[in-house]
Design a protein around this motif. Sequence first.
Motif, PDB file in Angstrom:
ATOM      1  N   TYR A  29      38.878  46.356  47.416  1.00 17.83           N
ATOM      2  CA  TYR A  29      38.419  45.473  48.495  1.00 17.83           C
ATOM      3  C   TYR A  29      36.914  45.539  48.731  1.00 17.83           C
ATOM      4  N   ARG A  75      44.782  42.293  37.489  1.00 13.65           N
ATOM      5  CA  ARG A  75      44.784  41.661  38.813  1.00 13.65           C
ATOM      6  C   ARG A  75      43.534  42.051  39.599  1.00 13.65           C
ATOM      7  N   TYR A  76      43.205  43.321  39.605  1.00 18.87           N
ATOM      8  CA  TYR A  76      42.033  43.781  40.358  1.00 18.87           C
ATOM      9  C   TYR A  76      40.729  43.279  39.742  1.00 18.87           C
ATOM     10  N   ILE A  99      40.222  39.711  40.833  1.00 19.20           N
ATOM     11  CA  ILE A  99      39.668  39.649  42.192  1.00 19.20           C
ATOM     12  C   ILE A  99      38.156  39.842  42.144  1.00 19.20           C
TER      13      ILE A  99
END
Length: 169
Positions: free
Chosen positions: A130, A50-51, A54
């Motif tokens: 992030y 998932r990361y 991103i």
Amino acid sequence: MWHKIITKINRIVENITALLLALMVLAVFVQIVSRALFNMSFPWTEELARYLMIWVTFLGASFAFQYGAHISIEAFVSRLKQQWSQILHVIVAIVCTAFFFILIVKGIEMMDRSMIQRSAALGIPMGYVYSVIPISGCLMILNLIDVTMKALKQPEQTDSTKKGIEGVE
């Protein structure tokens, strides 16, 4: 000189993105094999995939400018005179730059706030996940500047030249 620097940066980002994509595929493969063969799954593979997704998405969006891969309305712009087309291109670049600047500022804020929060399976600070937001915002601004400079340097095209370009695409 500027174009060579941007090309080099994009090549590095493309290679990093390809590596991250390969790691993501490997993590998903490990997840599938562990479920199929051992009837169990590793929680970290889903989170890692998932990361990585991103990161691949944001980094890929940053160098997609060089390939004209973002959505645009060329049918409208190609009907404009060269002068109006360039003015519209500059206006769009200013609006996009404002959005990317907001992306950078808010991304840094989000990154700072989430450094104390850890991911469930991997235990890494979420700020690292992030951090791709402001990084990609900076890369998008650089690529937008490059694409805009190229568009403004193009010689005026005649109607037959425009038709030839549209026919190729």
